[in-house]
Scaffold this motif. Structure first.
Motif, PDB file in Angstrom:
ATOM      1  N   UNK B 414       0.919  -1.227  -0.250  1.00 19.32           N
ATOM      2  CA  UNK B 414      -0.274  -0.251  -0.357  1.00 19.32           C
ATOM      3  C   UNK B 414       1.123   1.486  -0.250  1.00 19.32           C
ATOM      4  N   UNK B 416       0.913   5.207   0.615  1.00 20.60           N
ATOM      5  CA  UNK B 416       0.551   6.190   1.493  1.00 20.60           C
ATOM      6  C   UNK B 416       1.460   8.099   0.835  1.00 20.60           C
ATOM      7  N   UNK B 417       1.053   8.760   0.512  1.00 25.64           N
ATOM      8  CA  UNK B 417       0.925  10.132   0.204  1.00 25.64           C
ATOM      9  C   UNK B 417       1.374  10.765   1.276  1.00 25.64           C
ATOM     10  N   UNK B 418       2.589  11.117   1.951  1.00 27.25           N
ATOM     11  CA  UNK B 418       3.687  11.888   2.820  1.00 27.25           C
ATOM     12  C   UNK B 418       3.819  12.485   4.016  1.00 27.25           C
ATOM     13  N   UNK B 419       3.829  13.709   2.569  1.00 24.37           N
ATOM     14  CA  UNK B 419       5.101  14.765   2.553  1.00 24.37           C
ATOM     15  C   UNK B 419       5.076  15.074   3.757  1.00 24.37           C
ATOM     16  N   UNK B 567      -3.182   6.781  -3.575  1.00 26.07           N
ATOM     17  CA  UNK B 567      -1.895   6.899  -2.838  1.00 26.07           C
ATOM     18  C   UNK B 567      -2.495   7.357  -0.976  1.00 26.07           C
ATOM     19  N   UNK B 568      -3.531   6.384  -0.940  1.00 22.73           N
ATOM     20  CA  UNK B 568      -4.228   6.196   0.597  1.00 22.73           C
ATOM     21  C   UNK B 568      -3.787   5.769   1.140  1.00 22.73           C
ATOM     22  N   UNK B 569      -3.676   4.672   0.750  1.00 22.24           N
ATOM     23  CA  UNK B 569      -3.512   3.598   1.871  1.00 22.24           C
ATOM     24  C   UNK B 569      -4.704   2.369   1.962  1.00 22.24           C
ATOM     25  N   UNK B 599       5.422   6.464   1.063  1.00 20.63           N
ATOM     26  CA  UNK B 599       5.744   6.053   2.243  1.00 20.63           C
ATOM     27  C   UNK B 599       5.043   4.521   1.637  1.00 20.63           C
ATOM     28  N   UNK B 600       5.762   3.233   1.709  1.00 27.03           N
ATOM     29  CA  UNK B 600       4.936   1.991   1.715  1.00 27.03           C
ATOM     30  C   UNK B 600       4.682   1.031   2.474  1.00 27.03           C
ATOM     31  N   UNK B 601       4.322   0.583   2.344  1.00 33.80           N
ATOM     32  CA  UNK B 601       3.993  -0.949   3.418  1.00 33.80           C
ATOM     33  C   UNK B 601       3.394  -1.462   3.236  1.00 33.80           C
TER      34      UNK B 601
END
Lengths: 454, 615
Positions: B414, B416-419, B567-569, B599-601
């Motif tokens: 997944x 995540x867009x996390x600037x 990109x919101x998980x 960020x990916x997870x």
């Protein structure tokens, strides 16, 4: 497991039904008026005043849009028409509501009425009957409002036409002993079985009756309490770490039993049960019992031991951290090392997201250096576990005997016995008193042991 | 939790009063005991005064050894032969620690088809109730299932009664047996129920239902050899599957709603066996679906095309298969899938599974296999190119076996867009979202001007929530994607081409199913890209995105703008690939380029693992 259906709903109504010697099953009193319609009552009267075999049992039925829970009771005596008084005091609830937690109260109330009737003819005398509506109303209102209720009933006394009670008649039959009032509310005398099911339920049913000094009036007091039923807590093991999740524990400090009070200061969220027991100088099993009790009341949560060698993996719960501003705030507040500045959320998120298979906390610390980021890694892990953002990956050593027929069992028998796939590293370490490193070295060196991570 | 029934009881009410016709299981001891109790107390017997001072005996359980005890037949028939007001609806009664559930059905005697010859009187049965006795502690979900079964049996029985007086004739046999048993001399005591069981077809049906419920949890009987009654107790069926986790109907149905066109199903039973067990009048669509070869490799939308069904139909059929414990939902097996040991996998060394595995794959050890999967492993890692195709096939089979038994779970990535900036500058929150909220929403996908040679599936994304006070995302509630209408999906499914080239992995093909050669980007004015970004990102987020080096490349930025809603998980890579019709490599490349803000997870896809367990 309990019946898990719907929510706990309030009591919609209470009624008292009797078997009338001519009219058959009949509602004698109800509160509020019309809580059970005549049509419904006629349709279900067979369950309210049932056959003798079903008497003195909790009977709950859910038909026609109402759920009724009652306790059909019977008093056999030649003084009644048809030689018996059959009555049922029942609670009416929504058809989708849970009623199982009302059952003890229904039963107790019914037995209480039975005793009052034996004592004083409460159900059969006009004076007693006159007081029933008020009783029903009080029980309904109090139980719905506060979950408990105390009923005080004055027996005999001022009421003019007091008829001799059943009991007195029994007493007088066998001789010329002067009539002496004795209270026989056996709910008082019986070592109530509910009390000793566990101390958490100690307040379930405890009827008290006391007698005033004056011999003409007697007061009888009944305590009713609705006790919520939760599923049984998990089995607490030596290696579990209890973490307080509620502030209430302290605000009600003296509320807990002595042992719990003794161990409470040692529940710091990082010590495991065995350590708490040693520190508080309390027996292991007692600590476990206390923690179980706290678990039942949802005051603590059990987490695995924190070690730098532990491996955690992120779960889909991480999405909540990304989306829920409240959780974000709480997280930043919790994991920060110094109160002055809060750690950056995206750093926290990044560390959580890097928790994956094969990456220990030590590895993470080396990679991210959380000290510099003002993140306390212990709290970070704890927060992640309590909020289900991450989960601990446990190691299960497994003894896989080689195909070689000349294989001889090696000397690590104590460990081999525990390598059945049921015990994880924490458990084995705790049981054998080994450190994680010692155990993992032994396992590493043994070619017959495979380790499963799950 | 034990969900077996304690007893099955059939009661009738008619012109001659209520009567218990049959109960199973019956026990001889109990009937004898009740016989003795049944004797009328003589009027001359002394009434012993009960000592009121001693507490009454605590009520013992009505359950003994998994059987119902302590109720007379007469008591039961009195309770279950309900007034007509209660008929044709759910009947639920709890006495002590036993819960009875049934569905009383009223019979209309005028509808009974009386044979013209013979002067039989019309039926006198006006109500029939088939009741299951259960433990009171059983979950409500299970109780509802038993109610459903009672209703099905009752309706079938009513139909047979109307058609050919089946119930009346059976009731006659049963009543005759009851009478016969009471007339027998004391020493030759035979339980009337034994006689009934020998003589009555209906009693045998009920016994079969009870036995099957206690056994497999699936009831399949043909009432009067005419009407088929089939029923599945999912709580039991799914528990007996290897995963052994409790499920409930609610969780199952919820999970089935989350089916996506790119999922597929994996049969848990042998295909031939399943086809054999289907009843002759099973849906031909199911036959067609089950005859598609290698269905675990093909996603639903391809399956639908192959079986010539609509996607909705496929979903419903698969829903059935899953409910009945015949199939499970997986992502199609392909070389890029990453599998890892499931947290619920039983690891006990001497488990039955290990033996079964050894029988299935001689020479392989289950535990070694599980140890290998303790770390995430993809299929391509497992399959070395040196291995012969036969070995590879074997390995795929082993993985399928593990998946079938719930020992593995698939990890998805997944994004995540996390600037850094948006997440941390408190003051940039809220205010920035406003712009995002008021921008031209939903411009993504539908109005995508990118001209691709393959029609892109039309994706209607819900607009990002506006005015989110402090949230950093434009989230949709999980699992809530009113995304693609079924028709559009189907169209898309048909139009999407098949895997371009079979890789050397043979049937274990790559998942890059669309060649998508012409994702020609950059033909659009920059403005629309910025518009798109504005609508999807907060100001701060956009600012940070624009700082990334790759953002200078208009094509990359264009693609990023198209994808950043994913990109919101909520979407894993495979889903993004499906929705945006992209190759994996393109997507991975883009993520790598925008790494500073992403960020990916990795975690399992909850939407399909959810119904294998409930919390």
């Amino acid at each position: 497991m309990l019946e898990e259906y719907g929510k706990e709903g309030p009591i919609r109504g209470i009624f008292l039904a009797e078997f009338h010697h001519i009219a058959g099953p009949k509602i004698m009193h109800q509160h509020p008026e019309g809580c059970i319609s005549k049509e419904i009552f006629d349709a279900v009267s067979v369950f309210i005043i049932p056959k003798p075999q079903v008497l003195k049992r909790i009977v709950t039925f859910n038909v026609l849009g109402v759920k009724i829970t009652g306790y059909p009771n019977e008093i056999r005596s030649p003084s009644y028409k048809r030689n018996a008084l059959i009555f049922n005091l029942a609670f009416v609830c929504e058809s989708s509501a849970r009623t199982v937690h009302y059952e003890p109260a229904v039963k107790k109330l019914s037995e209480y009425l039975e005793n009052l009737e034996l004592e004083d003819g409460f159900l059969s005398s006009p004076s007693g009957r006159a007081r029933i509506p008020a009783l029903l109303r009080q029980v309904l209102v109090d139980l719905n409002k506060s979950g408990h209720c105390t009923v005080t009933i004055t027996l005999g006394g001022g009421e003019g036409e007091r008829r001799p009670s059943q009991l007195m008649r029994h007493n007088t039959t066998d001789g010329s002993t002067p009539p002496q009032r004795r209270l026989s509310l056996y709910s008082d005398q019986r070592p109530s079985e509910a009390t000793f099911r566990g101390y958490r339920k100690s307040s379930v049913s405890e009827a008290k009756s006391r007698r005033r000094s004056s011999d003409s009036t007697t007061t009888s007091v009944l305590h009713l309490k609705v006790v919520r039923l939760w599923p049984d807590p998990l089995q607490v093991e030596d290696h579990h770490v209890p973490v307080l999740i509620s502030e209430r524990v302290y605000s009600r400090g003296d509320h807990w039993d002595l042992t719990t009070q003794q161990i409470l200061p040692y529940i710091d969220g990082f010590s495991h049960v065995a350590k708490i027991a040693a520190a508080a100088d309390v027996d292991n099993n007692l600590v476990k019992a206390c923690v179980e009790n706290l678990l039942y009341y949802e005051q603590v949560r059990l987490l695995p031991i924190f070690q730098y060698s532990n491996v955690y993996v992120v779960t889909s719960g991480i999405r909540h951290l990304y989306e829920d501003p409240e959780l974000q705030e709480e997280c930043r507040r919790t994991v920060s090392k110094h109160c002055a500045s809060r750690p950056q959320l995206c750093q926290i998120l990044e560390i959580y997201c890097s928790m994956t298979y094969g990456v220990s906390v030590r590895g993470l610390c080396i990679r991210y250096n959380p000290q510099v980021l003002n993140i306390d890694e212990r709290r970070l892990v704890q927060f992640g576990l309590t909020n289900k953002l991450i989960r601990r990956l446990h190691q299960y050593p497994l003894l896989v005997p080689p195909e070689d027929p000349h294989h001889t069992p090696s000397k690590h028998n104590a460990i081999h016995a525990l390598c059945s796939g049921q015990h994880n590293f924490d458990e084995i370490c705790c049981r054998l008193g080994l450190t994680f490193k010692e155990l993992s070295d032994i396992v590493e060196r043994d070619p017959n042991i495979r380790v499963l991570w799950k | 939790m034990d969900v077996d029934p304690l007893c099955i009881i059939i009661v009738k009410n008619g012109s001659r009063g209520d009567r218990l016709l049959f109960r199973y299981p019956y026990s001889d001891e109990v009937t004898l005991e009740t016989k003795i109790k049944d004797k009328r107390p003589t009027p001359y017997s002394l009434i012993t005064e009960e000592n009121i001072q001693t507490p009454p005996e605590p009520h013992t359980s009505n359950i003994s050894n998994g059987k119902l005890v302590g109720f007379h037949d007469k008591t039961l028939s009195n309770l279950f032969a309900v007034k007509s007001e209660l008929s044709d609806s759910k009947f639920e009664l709890k006495v002590n620690d036993v819960r009875f559930v049934g569905h009383p059905l009223r019979l209309n005697p005028t509808l009974v088809r009386v044979p013209t010859q013979g002067k039989r009187k019309p039926s006198t049965i006006i109500l029939v109730n088939i009741v299951f006795a259960l433990k009171a502690t059983i979950n409500h979900d299970v109780v509802n299932c038993y109610h459903d079964l009672s209703k099905r049996l009752g309706i079938a029985l009513r139909h047979e009664e109307y058609r050919c007086q089946f119930l009346s004739s059976q009731a006659k046999i049963m009543l005759a047996a009851h009478d016969e048993a009471t007339q027998l001399p004391e020493d030759g005591q035979v339980s009337p129920f034994q006689l009934i069981l020998d003589r009555s077809l209906l009693a045998q049906h009920l016994k079969q239902a009870y036995d099957e419920l206690c056994g497999s949890g699936i009831v399949q009987l043909r009432l009067n050899n005419w009407i088929e009654v089939s029923f599945c107790l999912p709580q039991k069926v799914h528990r007996s599957l290897a995963t052994g986790l409790p499920v409930d109907c609610e969780g199952l149905l919820k999970g089935l709603k989350a089916l996506k066109p790119y999922h597929t199903f994996l049969l848990l039973v042998e295909r031939a066996e399943l086809l054999h067990s289907l009843s002759p009048d099973a849906s031909p669509a199911l036959w067609r679906l089950l005859h598609v070869e290698e269905s675990h490799l093909t996603p639903f939308f391809t399956l639908a095309a192959d079986a010539d069904l609509t996607l909705t139909q496929v979903f419903m059929l698969v829903g059935h298969l899953v409910y009945w414990g015949k199939a499970t939902i997986i992502y199609p097996v392909c070389s890029t899938n990453v599998y890892v040991l499931s947290p619920h996998a039983p690891t006990v060394i001497n488990s039955q599974l290990a033996d079964t595995f050894r029988d299935e794959f001689p020479g392989a050890s289950l535990h070694v296999m599980l140890a290998d999967f303790s770390l995430p492993t993809s299929l391509s890692d497992k399959c070395h190119p040196i291995n012969s195709p036969i070995q590879q096939q074997e390995q795929v089979q082993q993985i399928l076996w593990l998946l079938k038994h719930g020992l593995l779970q698939q990890l998805h990535t997944y994004v995540y867009l996390a600037p850094t900036l948006t997440l941390d500058t408190d003051n940039s929150r809220g205010s920035s979202r406003e712009i995002g909220g008021t921008g031209p929403l939903g411009s993504h996908g539908t109005s995508s001007p990118a001209s691709t040679s393959i029609p892109t599936p039309t994706v209607h994304e819900p607009p990002p929530l506006s005015q989110e006070p402090a949230s950093l995302t434009s989230q949709q509630p999980p699992g809530h994607h009113p995304d693609i209408t079924q028709d559009a999906l189907h169209r898309a499914a048909v139009q999407l081409s098949h895997p371009a080239s079979e890789s050397d992995l043979g049937s274990v093909c790559s998942d890059e199913r669309s060649p998508s050669p012409g994702v020609t980007l950059g033909t659009t004015p920059e403005l629309s890209v910025h518009h798109q970004l504005d609508s999807l990102l907060s100001l701060a987020e956009k600012e940070m995105v624009m700082k990334v080096e790759a953002a200078q490349n208009p094509e990359d930025l264009k693609l990023f703008a198209k994808l950043c809603v994913y990109f919101r998980g909520h979407h894993h890579l495979e889903e993004i690939m499906y929705r945006a019709n992209l190759r994996r490599s393109t997507l991975l490349h883009l993520i790598e380029k925008f790494r500073p803000v992403l960020i990916t997870c990795q975690h399992p896809d909850d939407s399909i693992t959810l119904f294998s367990y409930t919390k």
